[in-house]
Design a protein around this motif. Structure first.
Motif, PDB file in Angstrom:
ATOM      1  N   ASP A 175     -13.841  11.426 -29.861  1.00  0.00           N
ATOM      2  CA  ASP A 175     -12.507  11.676 -29.321  1.00  0.00           C
ATOM      3  C   ASP A 175     -12.570  11.877 -27.808  1.00  0.00           C
ATOM      4  N   VAL A 176     -11.570  11.370 -27.124  1.00  0.00           N
ATOM      5  CA  VAL A 176     -11.443  11.555 -25.674  1.00  0.00           C
ATOM      6  C   VAL A 176     -10.630  12.828 -25.448  1.00  0.00           C
ATOM      7  N   ASN A 177     -11.268  13.867 -24.916  1.00  0.00           N
ATOM      8  CA  ASN A 177     -10.603  15.173 -24.819  1.00  0.00           C
ATOM      9  C   ASN A 177      -9.712  15.237 -23.576  1.00  0.00           C
ATOM     10  N   THR A 178      -8.506  14.721 -23.702  1.00  0.00           N
ATOM     11  CA  THR A 178      -7.593  14.677 -22.563  1.00  0.00           C
ATOM     12  C   THR A 178      -6.725  15.918 -22.454  1.00  0.00           C
ATOM     13  N   ALA A 179      -6.774  16.812 -23.448  1.00  0.00           N
ATOM     14  CA  ALA A 179      -5.967  18.039 -23.418  1.00  0.00           C
ATOM     15  C   ALA A 179      -6.877  19.242 -23.218  1.00  0.00           C
ATOM     16  N   ASP A 180      -6.769  19.902 -22.056  1.00  0.00           N
ATOM     17  CA  ASP A 180      -7.606  21.077 -21.789  1.00  0.00           C
ATOM     18  C   ASP A 180      -7.405  22.175 -22.831  1.00  0.00           C
ATOM     19  N   ASN A 195      -6.984  21.756 -25.992  1.00  0.00           N
ATOM     20  CA  ASN A 195      -7.360  21.304 -27.332  1.00  0.00           C
ATOM     21  C   ASN A 195      -8.231  22.365 -28.007  1.00  0.00           C
ATOM     22  N   PRO A 196      -7.798  22.911 -29.155  1.00  0.00           N
ATOM     23  CA  PRO A 196      -8.531  24.015 -29.771  1.00  0.00           C
ATOM     24  C   PRO A 196      -9.659  23.588 -30.707  1.00  0.00           C
ATOM     25  N   VAL A 197      -9.763  22.304 -31.014  1.00  0.00           N
ATOM     26  CA  VAL A 197     -10.713  21.895 -32.043  1.00  0.00           C
ATOM     27  C   VAL A 197     -11.734  20.860 -31.563  1.00  0.00           C
ATOM     28  N   ILE A 198     -11.459  20.154 -30.457  1.00  0.00           N
ATOM     29  CA  ILE A 198     -12.404  19.155 -29.955  1.00  0.00           C
ATOM     30  C   ILE A 198     -13.184  19.733 -28.771  1.00  0.00           C
ATOM     31  N   GLY A 199     -12.591  19.808 -27.596  1.00  0.00           N
ATOM     32  CA  GLY A 199     -13.253  20.467 -26.461  1.00  0.00           C
ATOM     33  C   GLY A 199     -14.633  19.940 -26.183  1.00  0.00           C
ATOM     34  N   THR A 200     -15.645  20.823 -26.234  1.00  0.00           N
ATOM     35  CA  THR A 200     -17.010  20.438 -25.882  1.00  0.00           C
ATOM     36  C   THR A 200     -17.641  19.493 -26.901  1.00  0.00           C
ATOM     37  N   ARG A 201     -16.958  19.222 -27.982  1.00  0.00           N
ATOM     38  CA  ARG A 201     -17.463  18.240 -28.948  1.00  0.00           C
ATOM     39  C   ARG A 201     -17.252  16.814 -28.440  1.00  0.00           C
ATOM     40  N   SER A 202     -16.480  16.667 -27.368  1.00  0.00           N
ATOM     41  CA  SER A 202     -16.171  15.361 -26.785  1.00  0.00           C
ATOM     42  C   SER A 202     -17.101  15.062 -25.618  1.00  0.00           C
ATOM     43  N   PHE A 203     -17.372  13.781 -25.406  1.00  0.00           N
ATOM     44  CA  PHE A 203     -18.171  13.378 -24.246  1.00  0.00           C
ATOM     45  C   PHE A 203     -17.389  13.505 -22.941  1.00  0.00           C
ATOM     46  N   GLY A 235      -8.085   9.201 -32.967  1.00  0.00           N
ATOM     47  CA  GLY A 235      -8.308  10.015 -31.774  1.00  0.00           C
ATOM     48  C   GLY A 235      -7.639  11.370 -31.852  1.00  0.00           C
ATOM     49  N   HIS A 236      -8.464  12.436 -31.822  1.00  0.00           N
ATOM     50  CA  HIS A 236      -7.983  13.818 -31.956  1.00  0.00           C
ATOM     51  C   HIS A 236      -8.007  14.536 -30.604  1.00  0.00           C
ATOM     52  N   GLY A 237      -8.290  13.813 -29.521  1.00  0.00           N
ATOM     53  CA  GLY A 237      -8.542  14.479 -28.250  1.00  0.00           C
ATOM     54  C   GLY A 237      -7.316  14.939 -27.490  1.00  0.00           C
ATOM     55  N   ALA A 238      -6.132  14.417 -27.824  1.00  0.00           N
ATOM     56  CA  ALA A 238      -4.922  14.785 -27.088  1.00  0.00           C
ATOM     57  C   ALA A 238      -4.110  15.857 -27.810  1.00  0.00           C
ATOM     58  N   THR A 239      -4.676  16.445 -28.874  1.00  0.00           N
ATOM     59  CA  THR A 239      -3.928  17.423 -29.656  1.00  0.00           C
ATOM     60  C   THR A 239      -4.089  18.830 -29.086  1.00  0.00           C
ATOM     61  N   VAL A 240      -3.093  19.661 -29.341  1.00  0.00           N
ATOM     62  CA  VAL A 240      -3.167  21.074 -28.954  1.00  0.00           C
ATOM     63  C   VAL A 240      -3.007  21.952 -30.196  1.00  0.00           C
ATOM     64  N   ALA A 241      -3.250  21.359 -31.370  1.00  0.00           N
ATOM     65  CA  ALA A 241      -3.237  22.081 -32.639  1.00  0.00           C
ATOM     66  C   ALA A 241      -4.486  21.689 -33.413  1.00  0.00           C
ATOM     67  N   ASP A 242      -4.896  22.555 -34.342  1.00  0.00           N
ATOM     68  CA  ASP A 242      -6.102  22.355 -35.134  1.00  0.00           C
ATOM     69  C   ASP A 242      -5.706  21.856 -36.516  1.00  0.00           C
ATOM     70  N   VAL A 272     -20.084  32.465 -16.090  1.00  0.00           N
ATOM     71  CA  VAL A 272     -20.706  31.370 -16.831  1.00  0.00           C
ATOM     72  C   VAL A 272     -19.717  30.911 -17.895  1.00  0.00           C
ATOM     73  N   GLU A 273     -19.232  29.698 -17.746  1.00  0.00           N
ATOM     74  CA  GLU A 273     -18.294  29.110 -18.700  1.00  0.00           C
ATOM     75  C   GLU A 273     -19.078  28.231 -19.666  1.00  0.00           C
ATOM     76  N   MET A 274     -19.091  28.625 -20.961  1.00  0.00           N
ATOM     77  CA  MET A 274     -19.851  27.892 -21.960  1.00  0.00           C
ATOM     78  C   MET A 274     -18.961  27.083 -22.898  1.00  0.00           C
ATOM     79  N   GLY A 275     -17.681  26.975 -22.535  1.00  0.00           N
ATOM     80  CA  GLY A 275     -16.767  26.146 -23.307  1.00  0.00           C
ATOM     81  C   GLY A 275     -16.300  24.970 -22.480  1.00  0.00           C
ATOM     82  N   TRP A 276     -15.146  24.438 -22.839  1.00  0.00           N
ATOM     83  CA  TRP A 276     -14.552  23.347 -22.067  1.00  0.00           C
ATOM     84  C   TRP A 276     -13.979  23.947 -20.784  1.00  0.00           C
ATOM     85  N   PRO A 277     -14.451  23.542 -19.608  1.00  0.00           N
ATOM     86  CA  PRO A 277     -14.034  24.225 -18.378  1.00  0.00           C
ATOM     87  C   PRO A 277     -12.619  23.912 -17.930  1.00  0.00           C
TER      88      PRO A 277
END
Length: 483
Positions: free
Chosen positions: A128-133, A135-143, A175-182, A445-450
């Protein structure tokens, strides 16, 4: 009156079940012998490597070509290393490094470990292309957020996994990357045109199809222009017209877990969801994590009943079972995987760390870790700098239940290293960081999606692009907290 044995076996051949605990119960093995396509392993099935190998051997006693799947993405989603955190960085970190050869090597290493344990299908990579900052379920799982970069790394990941004989399953189509729900909890909506999907979300799927991925996983998301009111998992326009017709995919379509609310609520239960998914063009139905023999029989019965009353064409179910059997045949033909350098994941994680500011002068800091909830996909996996700190003081706090002055008193003149995940959307997180930085020397130190958020007044903002064990060690090394 029982089910027709032939139809029951046919229905079982489309199901990917699961079982509780570290030892497969007899019913799980018996169902495999009776035609069940396979099982997915979760963290509750994993205690140690020897135990997992014994479990997969037991399942093969039921049928040699049983599919044994797992969600092993590296980074924040790990089942094999759920007790410690993954020794590999996840996709966001690999995307930040942007070395597709490295991505291929990391996924080959993951595949080698899976193959050695008898696991044949990795429900990865997330493409998934994580285009939504938010996004509660993809985030760092995306390239990443760039379709071209995600496409290149997605193809490399698939090639790496499959080069060592483990089938890849690219997810979550379309594609789940533009969602803001889980979709574990509700049915997210992506209200865009097919043209936007083709430009933004679909290039990675085109790339993995070209790379030969053996499987693609559906998304429980609603795209009104294509799926109407239901999820993509139930949409023939998505699974047949788009994925197979337009993109030319010939492998196995696997559903995301049908127990998830994005599917189960839309269909009225797991059984009806299975029927709708098969009718739409899915081949292998992931029932979920909380499965027993009764649930498997219930779902198989629903499929058989649907064939009987005309809701499902028998030929469609036979096609699905044939594609699933072809996937199993491919995994059985795999050779012996090569050996992989043991430090590969840690070296990759170090390359991903990004530093904005100055990180020197951090001798004996107070390390503050902000509590962050985990998604169902991630599970409760240890994270942070704690495992890598030798004798340094670390406290763990909830952002909304503490204040800057209290942490300042505890630090007593020492610099503060504040560690968080997805700080820009953590309740109270950004406010606490800003208040601390206004009065004390703080490194974040940010260890999630910045995302785009950056704190003001801090000495440094360090991004790891993930919270795996490897990411934590890399951050500790960059900060000079370990040698």
């Amino acid at each position: 009156m029982g089910l027709d044995p032939g139809l029951r076996r046919l229905a079982l051949g489309t199901l990917l079940a699961a079982y509780p605990g570290p030892v497969p119960p007899q019913w799980a093995v018996d169902l495999v012998a009776e035609g069940l396509a396979g099982h997915t392993l979760f963290g509750t099935n994993v205690h140690d490597r020897a135990q997992v190998a014994a479990s997969t051997l037991a399942l093969r006693a039921g049928r040699p070509d049983v599919l044994i799947a797992i969600d092993e993405e590296g980074g924040d989603v790990t089942r094999l290393a759920h007790a410690t955190g993954s020794p590999y960085p996840g996709n966001a970190a690999l995307g930040a490094v942007d070395d597709t050869a490295l991505t291929g090597r990391v996924y080959a290493a993951i595949g080698v470990e899976l193959a050695a344990l008898g696991i044949t299908v990795d429900l990865a990579p997330t493409v998934d292309v994580n285009t939504a900052d938010e996004n509660p379920v993809i985030g760092t799982r995306s390239f990443g957020a760039d379709p071209a970069r995600v496409a290149a790394h997605s193809a490399a990941a698939v090639e790496g996994l499959q080069s060592v004989g483990v089938a890849a399953c690219a997810k979550h189509f379309p594609g789940h990357g533009a969602t803001v729900a889980d979709s574990h909890h509700e049915l997210p909506t992506v209200d865009v045109s097919p043209a936007v999907l083709r430009e933004r979300d679909l290039p990675p799927f085109a790339a993995v199809v070209e790379a030969g991925t053996r499987a693609v996983m559906t998304a429980h998301i609603r795209v009104p222009a294509l799926t109407g009111d239901g999820p993509a998992t139930f949409s023939r326009a998505v699974l047949v017209d788009l994925l197979r017709g337009e993109y030319g995919f010939t492998g196995t379509v696997i559903t995301d877990a049908l127990e998830m609310q994005g599917a189960a609520l839309a269909a009225g239960g797991v059984g009806p969801a299975a029927v709708r998914a098969l009718a739409a063009g899915a081949d292998l139905l992931c029932i979920g994590a909380k499965v027993d023999a009764a649930l498997v029989e219930h779902v198989a019965g629903e499929i058989v009943a649907a064939i009987g009353d005309g809701r499902l064409d028998r030929a469609r179910v036979e096609e699905a079972a044939d594609r699933t059997a072809a996937l199993a045949a491919w995994t059985r033909a795999a050779g012996i995987p090569p050996t992989i350098p043991t430090d590969l994941g840690y070296a990759a994680a170090r390359r991903a760390v990004r530093v904005e500011g100055v990180v020197d002068g951090l001798a004996r800091p107070l390390v503050v870790q902000l509590h962050a909830t985990a998604t169902m996909a991630e599970g409760r996996v240890p994270w942070g700098l704690g495992p890598h700190l030798d004798g340094l003081e670390e406290v763990r706090v909830v952002a909304t239940e503490t204040d800057a002055a209290a942490l300042g008193r505890l630090a007593d003149g020492r610099p503060i290293v504040l560690v968080g995940r997805h700080l820009h959307r953590l309740p109270g997180g950004a406010a606490l960081v800003d208040a601390l930085a206004a009065a004390y020397p703080v490194t974040v130190v940010e260890m999630g999606w910045p995302g785009r958020w950056r704190p003001t007044g801090v000495r440094a903002f360090v991004t790891t692009y993930g919270a795996s064990h490897a990411n934590g060690r890399a951050a500790a090394e960059v900060l000079g907290l370990i040698g």
